[in-house]
Motif scaffolding. Sequence first.
Motif: not given
Length: 121
Positions: A90-92, A37, A40, A115-116, A118, A8
């Motif tokens: 975007t996200g984990v 995923r 946020l 894993t992030q 962005t 990530g």
Amino acid sequence: ARLVESGGGLVQSGGSLRLSCVASGFTFGNYGMAWVRRPLGKVPEWVSTIDRDGFSTQSADSVKGRFTISRDNAKNTLYLQMNGLKSEDTGVYYCATDRTGHNGMGPSDSWGPGTQVTVSS
């Protein structure tokens, strides 16, 4: 089962990332695997699934044509190639087992720590 994601990071819109997930503690080649995923502040959403042999894959409509899931059973590793990234990606990102056909979101499925990813617009 132990799953550890990597790959990530921060990328500009339109860019690419490749996520990896190394599995241990179970017979990796016996199970389907999935990527899930969590944007946020939102609930987790399914991204893509691959069968235990790597012959069959499915992906959410939101990522079709941009993301590719694959696996290397000899290396106990799952991958997610992400191209054409958008801010809404975007996200984990979590690697998950798919033991019962619930795309990694069943009660008996295991997830890694995530894993992030962005994507800046």
